[in-house]
Design an enzyme around this catalytic site. Structure first.
Site, short mmCIF file in Angstrom:
data_model
loop_
_atom_site.label_atom_id
_atom_site.label_comp_id
_atom_site.label_asym_id
_atom_site.label_seq_id
_atom_site.Cartn_x
_atom_site.Cartn_y
_atom_site.Cartn_z
N HIS A 129 -61.65 -49.09 145.53
CA HIS A 129 -60.95 -49.97 145.05
C HIS A 129 -60.39 -50.14 146.28
O HIS A 129 -60.09 -49.04 146.80
CB HIS A 129 -60.37 -51.06 144.16
CG HIS A 129 -59.47 -50.74 143.95
ND1 HIS A 129 -57.84 -50.39 144.30
CD2 HIS A 129 -59.22 -50.12 142.14
CE1 HIS A 129 -57.35 -50.26 143.34
NE2 HIS A 129 -57.54 -49.22 142.06
N HIS A 166 -57.27 -48.32 146.95
CA HIS A 166 -56.75 -47.45 147.49
C HIS A 166 -57.29 -46.98 148.87
O HIS A 166 -57.03 -46.32 149.98
CB HIS A 166 -58.67 -46.19 146.83
CG HIS A 166 -58.30 -46.27 144.93
ND1 HIS A 166 -59.72 -46.77 144.60
CD2 HIS A 166 -56.78 -45.82 144.26
CE1 HIS A 166 -58.84 -46.51 143.23
NE2 HIS A 166 -58.18 -45.85 143.24
N CYS A 222 -49.74 -43.63 126.95
CA CYS A 222 -49.82 -44.18 128.02
C CYS A 222 -51.26 -43.76 128.59
O CYS A 222 -50.71 -42.46 129.56
CB CYS A 222 -49.54 -45.16 128.83
SG CYS A 222 -50.88 -46.80 129.97
N CYS A 263 -51.74 -44.48 132.41
CA CYS A 263 -50.99 -44.17 133.45
C CYS A 263 -51.35 -42.82 133.37
O CYS A 263 -50.13 -42.23 133.90
CB CYS A 263 -49.74 -44.53 132.74
SG CYS A 263 -49.37 -46.53 133.06
N CYS A 301 -47.20 -50.91 127.57
CA CYS A 301 -46.67 -50.47 128.81
C CYS A 301 -47.30 -51.39 129.67
O CYS A 301 -48.05 -52.61 129.40
CB CYS A 301 -48.05 -49.30 128.99
SG CYS A 301 -48.37 -49.59 130.78
N HIS A 316 -50.59 -51.34 132.11
CA HIS A 316 -51.54 -51.74 131.64
C HIS A 316 -51.93 -52.84 130.05
O HIS A 316 -52.75 -52.74 129.59
CB HIS A 316 -52.22 -50.62 130.99
CG HIS A 316 -52.54 -49.80 132.45
ND1 HIS A 316 -51.73 -48.57 132.53
CD2 HIS A 316 -52.94 -49.33 133.25
CE1 HIS A 316 -51.94 -48.10 133.67
NE2 HIS A 316 -53.38 -48.87 134.76
N LYS A 374 -52.98 -60.51 140.36
CA LYS A 374 -52.57 -58.59 139.69
C LYS A 374 -54.44 -58.31 139.74
O LYS A 374 -55.16 -59.09 139.36
CB LYS A 374 -51.74 -58.37 138.17
CG LYS A 374 -52.16 -56.91 138.44
CD LYS A 374 -51.92 -56.75 137.77
CE LYS A 374 -51.35 -55.42 137.37
NZ LYS A 374 -50.58 -54.25 136.05
N LYS A 381 -59.77 -55.31 136.70
CA LYS A 381 -61.36 -56.07 136.02
C LYS A 381 -61.62 -57.28 135.07
O LYS A 381 -62.80 -57.11 134.77
CB LYS A 381 -61.45 -54.48 135.04
CG LYS A 381 -62.22 -53.39 136.13
CD LYS A 381 -62.97 -52.94 135.43
CE LYS A 381 -63.23 -51.23 135.74
NZ LYS A 381 -64.08 -50.47 134.59
N1 MSP Z 1 -53.74 -39.81 140.23
C1 MSP Z 1 -52.46 -40.31 140.57
C2 MSP Z 1 -52.11 -40.13 142.10
C3 MSP Z 1 -51.85 -38.50 141.63
S1 MSP Z 1 -50.81 -37.88 143.50
C4 MSP Z 1 -50.56 -36.38 143.30
C5 MSP Z 1 -52.86 -41.94 140.53
N2 MSP Z 1 -54.04 -42.77 141.12
S2 MSP Z 1 -54.37 -43.96 141.30
O1 MSP Z 1 -56.18 -43.82 141.23
O2 MSP Z 1 -53.96 -44.82 140.36
O3 MSP Z 1 -53.56 -43.86 142.64
C6 MSP Z 1 -52.01 -44.71 142.93
C7 MSP Z 1 -52.00 -45.17 144.11
O4 MSP Z 1 -53.58 -46.02 144.57
C8 MSP Z 1 -51.50 -46.17 144.60
O5 MSP Z 1 -49.80 -44.99 144.77
C9 MSP Z 1 -51.82 -46.94 146.08
O6 MSP Z 1 -51.32 -45.79 146.68
C10 MSP Z 1 -53.31 -47.05 146.03
N3 MSP Z 1 -53.20 -48.52 145.10
C11 MSP Z 1 -53.55 -49.13 143.99
N4 MSP Z 1 -53.90 -50.40 143.60
C12 MSP Z 1 -52.70 -50.41 144.63
C13 MSP Z 1 -52.49 -51.79 144.99
N5 MSP Z 1 -53.07 -53.30 144.14
N6 MSP Z 1 -51.59 -52.10 146.53
C14 MSP Z 1 -51.41 -51.00 146.56
N7 MSP Z 1 -51.94 -49.89 146.40
C15 MSP Z 1 -52.11 -49.38 145.81
O7 MSP Z 1 -51.69 -42.74 140.53
#
Ligand code: MSP
Length: 474
Positions: free
Chosen positions: A18, A21, A126, A129, A143, A146, A294, A297
């Site tokens: 999304h 990422h 959780c 997380c 949590c 979530h 926020k 889904k």
């Molecule tokens: N798999 C772990 C990371 C392991 S790294 C060794 C993880 N994955 S995640 O898919 O949840 O990705 C989290 C990351 O996605 C955040 O740190 C950020 O880089 C990005 N983001 C996800 N949602 C976001 C927002 N709403 N705003 C900004 N960044 C966002 O955690």
């Protein structure tokens, strides 16, 4: 020579990519391209986090084996990054053999040096997380991220003696030997250390979708503990020492603030225990909402980056995401303003500048000098400064300042009104503007690589040739 090793988090494959990422990945790509432009050897790593209870549950829901599921989902990340023109050097998947082998070597090392001990873990977990919570951290027993009740878990685990390394990691952070940026985040992290951090579990007995610990294969490595190791497994830890030595330590781990504790506390401590250097910098940017809500889904406001690329193209999507609010801070993505911003900044200002200049140069066969006058040195310096501080919006504002100035100059000089008798003056105006356009294109390259190349193709060489429209109006 100074090298530049930059990483993004490896994203969970329980769900499709999304724009959260995409946001981090685009930012990392801009930095990687900028450092390549400076002539530094660059290694840009991204990838997917594929083990653990959360992914296994999603596979089950999808009626697939975990392996089939992660193979399909990781392809979606690769595809999204291709669509966004992300030029990574490597894409690591934690289910790859190279990762599994490196993790086993690293975990064995932690075990051999006495950094691990056996214990029983009883706590609240959780799954979304993939982490334990203390009662204190919960909000109404749920949590905070979530809004679900974590599951009580009791099992035999191996623990990492974080307490042995905390003082050292804290000192490294305080002295900026592990630089944490932005500075507010450094303060938050120091706060975490001061509150006290508990030893953490590195294994899970009941989660079968993971990497077995070499010294006790009934246990799998806790997904976060192995995920962090992607940063070294991808560059050959335990397998290709030369390559590993060449790139490690990372120059910057980029992420959002949600996962800073793992990166700023656990990861450096694990590295110290294993006798490896610690990362030079951790940059944790803010979290954004979509039209003030926020992203979730349930709300139904999750934006697919591929859809944005479909509507606006990859360059404009990169631009729009990075200009919504200053990088580092929390912010709001106003998707309802994207079309307006696209038309104003990209179609009207940049697109129009390039197209009217190219049209006139071609029409009047203006011959470009081999080396255009070097323009915008001070702007170049300021853009560089902004990028060193990861101020993408600041850098883009500087570049767009040049674009507005060039448009204003053209409007004032109105070369389309200059008659053939004054063709010398007309050519001078156009050559001057073309030189500025070249500078603009060069500065835009890390942000909008396709537009930049397109512009440079039109304006390089003695004869300007008008190209296809850069940003058609929406
Ligand atoms: N798999 C772990 C990371 C392991 S790294 C060794 C993880 N994955 S995640 O898919 O949840 O990705 C989290 C990351 O996605 C955040 O740190 C950020 O880089 C990005 N983001 C996800 N949602 C976001 C927002 N709403 N705003 C900004 N960044 C966002 O955690």
């Amino acid at each position: 020579m100074k090298k530049f090793y930059i990483t993004t988090p490896i994203y969970y494959v329980n769900d499709r990519p999304h724009i959260g990422h995409a946001y981090t990945t685009i930012a990392a790509d801009v930095l990687a391209r900028f450092h390549r432009q400076l002539g530094e050897p660059v290694f840009f790593l991204t990838g997917t986090d594929e083990h653990g209870a959360k992914v296994a549950e999603s596979a089950k829901k999808a009626g697939q084996s975990p392996k089939e599921f992660v193979d399909e989902m990781s392809e979606l990340f690769i595809l999204a990054w291709r669509n966004l023109n992300i030029q990574y050097d490597d894409f690591i998947r934690t289910t790859e053999e190279r990762h599994v082998e490196a993790v086993q070597i690293f975990m064995q090392k932690l075990f051999d040096c006495g950094a691990l001990y056996e214990g029983v873990y009883e706590g609240l977990y959780c799954v979304a997380c993939e982490r334990f919570y203390t009662e204190k951290e919960l909000v109404d027993g749920k949590c905070p991220d979530h809004l679900v009740k974590p599951k009580p878990i009791k099992e035999k685990n191996y623990f990492f003696k974080l307490s042995d390394y905390l003082a050292k990691v804290q000192a490294l952070i305080e002295r900026d030997e592990i630089m944490i940026r932005p500075v507010e985040r450094k303060k938050e992290v120091i706060g975490l250390f001061k509150q006290g951090l508990q030893d953490f579990s590195v294994s899970r007995e009941k989660v079968r979708w993971g990497i077995p610990l070499p010294f006790d294969p009934k246990h799998n490595c806790y997904v976060w503990v192995e995920a962090l190791q992607n940063y070294i497994s991808a560059i050959g830890y335990g397998a290709d020492d030369k390559n590993y030595q060449n790139w490690w330590p990372a120059d910057i781990h980029l992420m959002a603030k949600d996962i800073i504790k793992f990166h700023a506390a656990y990861w450096p401590a694990m590295l110290l225990a294993a006798g490896e250097p610690v990362p030079k910098e951790i940059f944790a940017h803010g979290f954004f909402t979509i039209n003030k809500q926020k992203m979730s889904k349930t709300v139904g406001n999750v934006i697919d980056p591929n859809a944005l690329v479909e509507t606006y193209g990859s360059d404009a999507t990169r631009y729009l995401l990075l200009t919504q609010f200053p990088f580092g801070q929390d912010g709001d993505i106003k998707e309802n303003l994207f079309t307006e911003q696209y038309n104003a900044h990209l179609a009207n200002s940049l697109g129009n500048l390039v197209s009217r200049t190219a049209t006139l140069c071609e029409k009047h066969s203006v011959a470009m000098p081999a080396a255009a006058k070097e323009d915008g040195q001070d702007v170049k310096g300021r853009v560089k400064k902004h990028l060193e501080l990861l101020q993408f919006d600041g850098a883009l504002k500087e570049i767009f300042g040049l674009i507005y100035a060039a448009n204003k100059y053209l409007d004032e000089q109105a070369p389309w009104k200059i008659s053939d008798e004054e063709s010398r003056r007309r050519a001078d105006v156009l050559i001057q503007t073309a030189g500025q356009i070249r500078t603009i294109a060069e500065l835009l390259d890390p942000f909008m690589p396709l537009a930049s190349r397109n512009i440079l193709e039109q304006f390089t060489g003695p004869n300007v040739k008008k190209g296809i429209s850069l940003f058609p109006r929406k």
